[in-house]
Design a protein around this motif. Structure first.
Motif, PDB file in Angstrom:
ATOM      1  N   ILE A   1       0.843  -1.198   0.000  1.00  0.00           N
ATOM      2  CA  ILE A   1       0.000   0.000   0.000  1.00  0.00           C
ATOM      3  C   ILE A   1       0.873   1.242   0.000  1.00  0.00           C
ATOM      4  N   PHE A   2       1.897   1.229   0.852  1.00  0.00           N
ATOM      5  CA  PHE A   2       2.773   2.395   0.939  1.00  0.00           C
ATOM      6  C   PHE A   2       3.426   2.706  -0.400  1.00  0.00           C
ATOM      7  N   LYS A   3       3.913   1.652  -1.054  1.00  0.00           N
ATOM      8  CA  LYS A   3       4.617   1.855  -2.332  1.00  0.00           C
ATOM      9  C   LYS A   3       3.702   2.459  -3.394  1.00  0.00           C
TER      10      LYS A   3
ATOM     11  N   ALA B   1      -2.503  -2.090   8.613  1.00  0.00           N
ATOM     12  CA  ALA B   1      -1.257  -2.600   8.031  1.00  0.00           C
ATOM     13  C   ALA B   1      -0.346  -1.455   7.575  1.00  0.00           C
ATOM     14  N   VAL B   2      -0.897  -0.464   6.891  1.00  0.00           N
ATOM     15  CA  VAL B   2      -0.033   0.609   6.379  1.00  0.00           C
ATOM     16  C   VAL B   2       0.426   1.521   7.528  1.00  0.00           C
ATOM     17  N   SER B   3      -0.416   1.720   8.537  1.00  0.00           N
ATOM     18  CA  SER B   3      -0.018   2.538   9.700  1.00  0.00           C
ATOM     19  C   SER B   3       1.143   1.874  10.434  1.00  0.00           C
TER      20      SER B   3
ATOM     21  N   ASN C   1     -10.656   5.510   1.374  1.00  0.00           N
ATOM     22  CA  ASN C   1     -10.887   4.089   1.070  1.00  0.00           C
ATOM     23  C   ASN C   1      -9.847   3.152   1.674  1.00  0.00           C
ATOM     24  N   ILE C   2      -8.881   3.684   2.396  1.00  0.00           N
ATOM     25  CA  ILE C   2      -7.969   2.795   3.128  1.00  0.00           C
ATOM     26  C   ILE C   2      -8.589   2.653   4.520  1.00  0.00           C
ATOM     27  N   SER C   3      -9.063   1.446   4.834  1.00  0.00           N
ATOM     28  CA  SER C   3      -9.756   1.265   6.113  1.00  0.00           C
ATOM     29  C   SER C   3      -9.491  -0.127   6.667  1.00  0.00           C
TER      30      SER C   3
ATOM     31  N   GLU D   1       3.916  12.116  20.081  1.00  0.00           N
ATOM     32  CA  GLU D   1       2.461  12.171  19.837  1.00  0.00           C
ATOM     33  C   GLU D   1       2.098  11.585  18.474  1.00  0.00           C
ATOM     34  N   LYS D   2       2.995  11.744  17.495  1.00  0.00           N
ATOM     35  CA  LYS D   2       2.680  11.280  16.144  1.00  0.00           C
ATOM     36  C   LYS D   2       3.059   9.832  15.910  1.00  0.00           C
ATOM     37  N   ALA D   3       3.929   9.289  16.773  1.00  0.00           N
ATOM     38  CA  ALA D   3       4.403   7.923  16.570  1.00  0.00           C
ATOM     39  C   ALA D   3       3.441   6.907  17.186  1.00  0.00           C
TER      40      ALA D   3
ATOM     41  N   TYR E   1       3.229  -0.263   9.156  1.00  0.00           N
ATOM     42  CA  TYR E   1       4.402  -0.247   8.292  1.00  0.00           C
ATOM     43  C   TYR E   1       5.134   1.102   8.416  1.00  0.00           C
ATOM     44  N   VAL E   2       4.357   2.176   8.391  1.00  0.00           N
ATOM     45  CA  VAL E   2       4.937   3.517   8.515  1.00  0.00           C
ATOM     46  C   VAL E   2       5.671   3.648   9.854  1.00  0.00           C
ATOM     47  N   LEU E   3       5.017   3.197  10.911  1.00  0.00           N
ATOM     48  CA  LEU E   3       5.601   3.298  12.249  1.00  0.00           C
ATOM     49  C   LEU E   3       6.891   2.484  12.352  1.00  0.00           C
TER      50      LEU E   3
ATOM     51  N   MET F   1       4.433   6.520  -1.605  1.00  0.00           N
ATOM     52  CA  MET F   1       5.841   6.711  -1.954  1.00  0.00           C
ATOM     53  C   MET F   1       6.088   7.898  -2.877  1.00  0.00           C
ATOM     54  N   GLU F   2       5.127   8.232  -3.744  1.00  0.00           N
ATOM     55  CA  GLU F   2       5.353   9.356  -4.662  1.00  0.00           C
ATOM     56  C   GLU F   2       5.656  10.636  -3.883  1.00  0.00           C
ATOM     57  N   CYS F   3       5.106  10.764  -2.695  1.00  0.00           N
ATOM     58  CA  CYS F   3       5.389  11.955  -1.888  1.00  0.00           C
ATOM     59  C   CYS F   3       6.324  11.650  -0.721  1.00  0.00           C
ATOM     60  N   HIS F   4       6.313  10.427  -0.227  1.00  0.00           N
ATOM     61  CA  HIS F   4       7.111  10.088   0.956  1.00  0.00           C
ATOM     62  C   HIS F   4       8.171   9.057   0.624  1.00  0.00           C
ATOM     63  N   GLU F   5       9.207   9.523  -0.002  1.00  0.00           N
ATOM     64  CA  GLU F   5      10.361   8.689  -0.322  1.00  0.00           C
ATOM     65  C   GLU F   5      11.171   8.517   0.967  1.00  0.00           C
TER      66      GLU F   5
ATOM     67  N   ILE G   1      11.221   6.555   6.858  1.00  0.00           N
ATOM     68  CA  ILE G   1      10.242   7.358   6.118  1.00  0.00           C
ATOM     69  C   ILE G   1      10.046   8.720   6.784  1.00  0.00           C
ATOM     70  N   PHE G   2       9.740   8.686   8.097  1.00  0.00           N
ATOM     71  CA  PHE G   2       9.475   9.931   8.829  1.00  0.00           C
ATOM     72  C   PHE G   2      10.310  10.000  10.089  1.00  0.00           C
ATOM     73  N   GLU G   3      10.436  11.205  10.613  1.00  0.00           N
ATOM     74  CA  GLU G   3      10.955  11.375  11.964  1.00  0.00           C
ATOM     75  C   GLU G   3       9.760  11.841  12.767  1.00  0.00           C
TER      76      GLU G   3
ATOM     77  N   PHE H   1      -3.911  20.099   4.652  1.00  0.00           N
ATOM     78  CA  PHE H   1      -3.877  21.156   3.644  1.00  0.00           C
ATOM     79  C   PHE H   1      -3.066  20.726   2.423  1.00  0.00           C
ATOM     80  N   THR H   2      -1.987  19.982   2.680  1.00  0.00           N
ATOM     81  CA  THR H   2      -1.096  19.607   1.576  1.00  0.00           C
ATOM     82  C   THR H   2      -1.101  18.122   1.250  1.00  0.00           C
ATOM     83  N   MET H   3      -1.710  17.306   2.105  1.00  0.00           N
ATOM     84  CA  MET H   3      -1.748  15.866   1.832  1.00  0.00           C
ATOM     85  C   MET H   3      -3.179  15.413   1.555  1.00  0.00           C
ATOM     86  N   PRO H   4      -3.387  14.634   0.457  1.00  0.00           N
ATOM     87  CA  PRO H   4      -4.759  14.178   0.184  1.00  0.00           C
ATOM     88  C   PRO H   4      -5.238  13.195   1.250  1.00  0.00           C
ATOM     89  N   ALA H   5      -6.554  13.133   1.457  1.00  0.00           N
ATOM     90  CA  ALA H   5      -7.143  12.154   2.362  1.00  0.00           C
ATOM     91  C   ALA H   5      -7.365  10.859   1.589  1.00  0.00           C
TER      92      ALA H   5
HETATM   93  C1  HEC Z   1       0.344  14.062  -2.811  1.00  0.00           C
HETATM   94  C2  HEC Z   1       1.373  13.868  -1.814  1.00  0.00           C
HETATM   95  C3  HEC Z   1       1.122  12.947  -0.640  1.00  0.00           C
HETATM   96  C4  HEC Z   1       0.685  11.640  -0.666  1.00  0.00           C
HETATM   97  C5  HEC Z   1       0.278  10.800  -1.857  1.00  0.00           C
HETATM   98  C6  HEC Z   1       0.739  11.181   0.732  1.00  0.00           C
HETATM   99  N1  HEC Z   1       1.163  12.190   1.547  1.00  0.00           N
HETATM  100 FE1  HEC Z   1       1.507  12.053   3.561  1.00  0.00          FE
HETATM  101  N2  HEC Z   1       2.033  14.027   3.619  1.00  0.00           N
HETATM  102  C7  HEC Z   1       2.149  14.851   2.507  1.00  0.00           C
HETATM  103  C8  HEC Z   1       2.636  16.148   2.935  1.00  0.00           C
HETATM  104  C9  HEC Z   1       2.887  17.349   2.008  1.00  0.00           C
HETATM  105  C10 HEC Z   1       2.825  16.071   4.345  1.00  0.00           C
HETATM  106  C11 HEC Z   1       3.354  17.168   5.272  1.00  0.00           C
HETATM  107  C12 HEC Z   1       2.280  18.120   5.658  1.00  0.00           C
HETATM  108  C13 HEC Z   1       1.357  17.552   6.681  1.00  0.00           C
HETATM  109  O1  HEC Z   1       1.798  17.052   7.734  1.00  0.00           O
HETATM  110  O2  HEC Z   1       0.157  17.579   6.454  1.00  0.00           O
HETATM  111  C14 HEC Z   1       2.444  14.710   4.741  1.00  0.00           C
HETATM  112  C15 HEC Z   1       2.487  14.240   6.031  1.00  0.00           C
HETATM  113  C16 HEC Z   1       2.285  12.908   6.416  1.00  0.00           C
HETATM  114  C17 HEC Z   1       2.429  12.394   7.763  1.00  0.00           C
HETATM  115  C18 HEC Z   1       2.856  13.189   8.994  1.00  0.00           C
HETATM  116  C19 HEC Z   1       4.372  13.172   9.107  1.00  0.00           C
HETATM  117  C20 HEC Z   1       4.921  14.062  10.178  1.00  0.00           C
HETATM  118  O3  HEC Z   1       6.158  14.181  10.217  1.00  0.00           O
HETATM  119  O4  HEC Z   1       4.159  14.642  10.949  1.00  0.00           O
HETATM  120  C21 HEC Z   1       2.162  11.059   7.711  1.00  0.00           C
HETATM  121  C22 HEC Z   1       2.214  10.052   8.862  1.00  0.00           C
HETATM  122  C23 HEC Z   1       1.822  10.753   6.333  1.00  0.00           C
HETATM  123  N3  HEC Z   1       1.908  11.894   5.574  1.00  0.00           N
HETATM  124  C24 HEC Z   1       1.493   9.499   5.882  1.00  0.00           C
HETATM  125  C25 HEC Z   1       1.112   9.210   4.565  1.00  0.00           C
HETATM  126  C26 HEC Z   1       0.701   7.879   4.131  1.00  0.00           C
HETATM  127  C27 HEC Z   1       0.690   6.643   5.010  1.00  0.00           C
HETATM  128  C28 HEC Z   1       0.357   8.005   2.814  1.00  0.00           C
HETATM  129  C29 HEC Z   1      -0.208   6.919   1.898  1.00  0.00           C
HETATM  130  C30 HEC Z   1      -1.444   6.293   2.308  1.00  0.00           C
HETATM  131  C31 HEC Z   1       0.587   9.399   2.419  1.00  0.00           C
HETATM  132  N4  HEC Z   1       1.040  10.088   3.523  1.00  0.00           N
HETATM  133  C32 HEC Z   1       0.390   9.897   1.125  1.00  0.00           C
HETATM  134  C33 HEC Z   1       1.867  14.538   1.202  1.00  0.00           C
HETATM  135  C34 HEC Z   1       1.407  13.290   0.746  1.00  0.00           C
END
Ligand code: HEC
Length: 100
Positions: A33-35, A87-89, A79-81, A56-58, A91-93, A39-43, A50-52, A72-76
Motif C-alpha cells: 500500500i505504501f509503495k 497494516a499501512v499505519s 478508502n484505506i480502512s 504524539e505522532k508515533a 508499516y509507517v511506524l 511513496m510518490e510523496c514520501h520517499e 520514512i518519517f521522523e 492542507f497539503t496531503m490528500p485524504a
Molecule cells: C500528494 C502527496 C502525498 C501523498 C500521496 C501522501 N502524503 Fe503524507 N504528507 C504529505 C505532505 C505534504 C505532508 C506534510 C504536511 C502535513 O503534515 O500535512 C504529509 C504528512 C504525512 C504524515 C505526517 C508526518 C509528520 O512528520 O508529521 C504522515 C504520517 C503521512 N503523511 C502518511 C502518509 C501515508 C501513510 C500516505 C499513503 C497512504 C501518504 N502520507 C500519502 C503529502 C502526501
C-alpha cells in the motif's frame, strides 16, 4: 484565465489537498500500500526511514487519522480502512524514526 485552471483554483479554495480514491487490493500488505499510495510523496530518507515522528505522532492511531483525513497539503485516503489501514499505519511506524 484558461478553463484548465478552474479545478486547481477550486481545490485551493476548498483549503485542502482533496481526496485520493485509491483502494488497496485484497491481501495487500502495508508495504504494498505504501509503495503505491504514499511513496510518490514520501520517499524514505537517506537513513532508510520514512518519517521522523515525535512521540504524539508515533502511534498507529495518529498515522491512521492522518491517512483518512489528510491535510492542507496531503490528500485524504477515505478508502484505506480496516485491516489495510492498520497494516499501512504499522508499516509507517516500523519504518520511521522516533524523535523527542
Ligand atoms: C500528494 C502527496 C502525498 C501523498 C500521496 C501522501 N502524503 Fe503524507 N504528507 C504529505 C505532505 C505534504 C505532508 C506534510 C504536511 C502535513 O503534515 O500535512 C504529509 C504528512 C504525512 C504524515 C505526517 C508526518 C509528520 O512528520 O508529521 C504522515 C504520517 C503521512 N503523511 C502518511 C502518509 C501515508 C501513510 C500516505 C499513503 C497512504 C501518504 N502520507 C500519502 C503529502 C502526501
Amino acid at each position: 484565465m484558461k478553463p484548465i485552471f478552474l479545478p486547481i483554483l477550486a481545490l485551493t479554495l476548498a483549503g485542502c489537498a482533496g481526496k485520493d480514491e485509491y483502494s488497496p487490493a485484497t491481501g495487500a500488505t502495508g508495504e504494498d500500500i505504501f509503495k503505491v499510495a504514499c511513496m510518490e510523496c514520501h520517499e524514505p530518507k537517506e537513513h532508510g526511514k520514512i518519517f521522523e515522528l515525535t512521540k504524539e505522532k508515533a502511534a498507529p492511531a495518529a498515522i491512521a487519522e492522518k491517512i483518512n483525513k489528510g491535510s492542507f497539503t496531503m490528500p485524504a485516503f477515505p478508502n484505506i480502512s480496516g485491516d489495510s489501514l492498520k497494516a499501512v499505519s504499522e508499516y509507517v511506524l516500523a519504518n520511521s524514526k522516533n524523535i523527542e
